[in-house]
Design an enzyme around this catalytic site. Structure first.
Site, PDB file in Angstrom:
ATOM      1  N   HIS A  11      25.714  49.535  79.836  1.00 11.69           N
ATOM      2  CA  HIS A  11      25.372  48.869  78.577  1.00 11.69           C
ATOM      3  C   HIS A  11      26.622  48.152  78.044  1.00 11.69           C
ATOM      4  O   HIS A  11      27.708  48.734  78.032  1.00 11.69           O
ATOM      5  CB  HIS A  11      24.859  49.887  77.556  1.00 11.69           C
ATOM      6  CG  HIS A  11      24.455  49.245  76.273  1.00 11.69           C
ATOM      7  ND1 HIS A  11      23.261  48.540  76.142  1.00 11.69           N
ATOM      8  CD2 HIS A  11      25.097  49.138  75.085  1.00 11.69           C
ATOM      9  CE1 HIS A  11      23.197  48.044  74.913  1.00 11.69           C
ATOM     10  NE2 HIS A  11      24.289  48.394  74.261  1.00 11.69           N
ATOM     11  N   MET A  55      16.009  45.263  82.335  1.00  8.61           N
ATOM     12  CA  MET A  55      15.671  45.166  80.925  1.00  8.61           C
ATOM     13  C   MET A  55      14.297  45.755  80.607  1.00  8.61           C
ATOM     14  O   MET A  55      13.448  45.101  79.995  1.00  8.61           O
ATOM     15  CB  MET A  55      15.770  43.708  80.459  1.00  8.61           C
ATOM     16  CG  MET A  55      17.147  43.096  80.667  1.00  8.61           C
ATOM     17  SD  MET A  55      18.518  44.135  80.097  1.00  8.61           S
ATOM     18  CE  MET A  55      19.064  43.184  78.704  1.00  8.61           C
TER      19      MET A  55
END
Ligand code: GAR
Length: 201
Positions: A109, A90
């Site tokens: 994703h 992240m």
């Protein structure tokens, strides 16, 4: 082919990759390093349980993104990494890092890009009222959740889906597609032509 998997948390995608490798189903790819920016990432325990080398590179508030990414690049280069896999990592990577590993970084994703980039992709899909969503494996370029698409998997959004149930269904697809993309890359079967990725036999 040396692969580094970068994580920040749970590591279920990492586990799916390591399981495929264990079964001899990851092509020429060998996961030689797992890097986490979070010292307490659960995925680190998974990496250890598969006997993988780990490296924790926490970020500091005083540090610039470039300083962090320089350190990261150094670690990857020292380990002769050929492919960088972002599996729930992240952090946004700086342009110089992306250029250094051009077409050698892939990301997973949890949406059908270009819909719902950024964080909370599953919530975004629910809030928007999308009837389908899914996941995307793509090469990383200098824009967030934007690079050439390698594989996508579709998930139907049901009326009673919650963020949790949707995330779970998407994860099941992620666990199939991310190892598959790594295998294809390791077999040099991914040809990038502009925005398009051709998969050759
Ligand atoms: C996955 O759903 C992945 O697609 C997502 O984080 C989760 C990590 O789970 N990544 C992003 O949202 C990146 N923008 P995991 O740690 O269990 O693999």
């Amino acid at each position: 082919m040396n692969v580094a998997v970068l994580i920040s948390g749970r590591g279920s995608n990492l586990k799916a990759i390591l399981e495929k490798e264990k079964q001899g189903k990851l092509g020429n790819a060998v996961v030689s390093l797992v890097v986490s920016n979070k010292p307490d990432a659960k995925g680190l325990e998974i990496a250890k349980s598969y006997g993988k080398k780990i490296f924790v590179l926490p970020s500091h508030k005083s540090q610039t993104r470039e300083t962090y990414d320089n350190q990261l690049a150094e670690i990857l280069e020292k380990n002769n990494i050929d492919l960088v896999v972002l599996a729930g990592f992240m952090r946004i990577l700086s342009p110089f890092f992306v250029r250094k590993f051009s077409n050698k970084i892939i990301n997973i994703h949890p949406s059908l890009l270009p819909s719902f980039p950024g964080i909370n992709a599953q919530k975004q899909a629910l809030d928007y009222g999308a009837k389908v969503t899914g996941c995307t494996v793509h090469f990383v370029d200098e824009k967030v959740d934007h690079g050439p698409i390698i594989l996508q998997g579709i998930v139907t959004v049901e009326d009673d889906d919650t963020e949790e149930t949707l995330a779970k269904k998407i994860l099941e697809k992620e666990h199939i597609l991310l190892p598959r993309a790594i295998k294809l890359f390791s077999e040099k079967k991914l040809i990038v032509e502009g925005r398009k990725v051709r998969i050759v036999n």
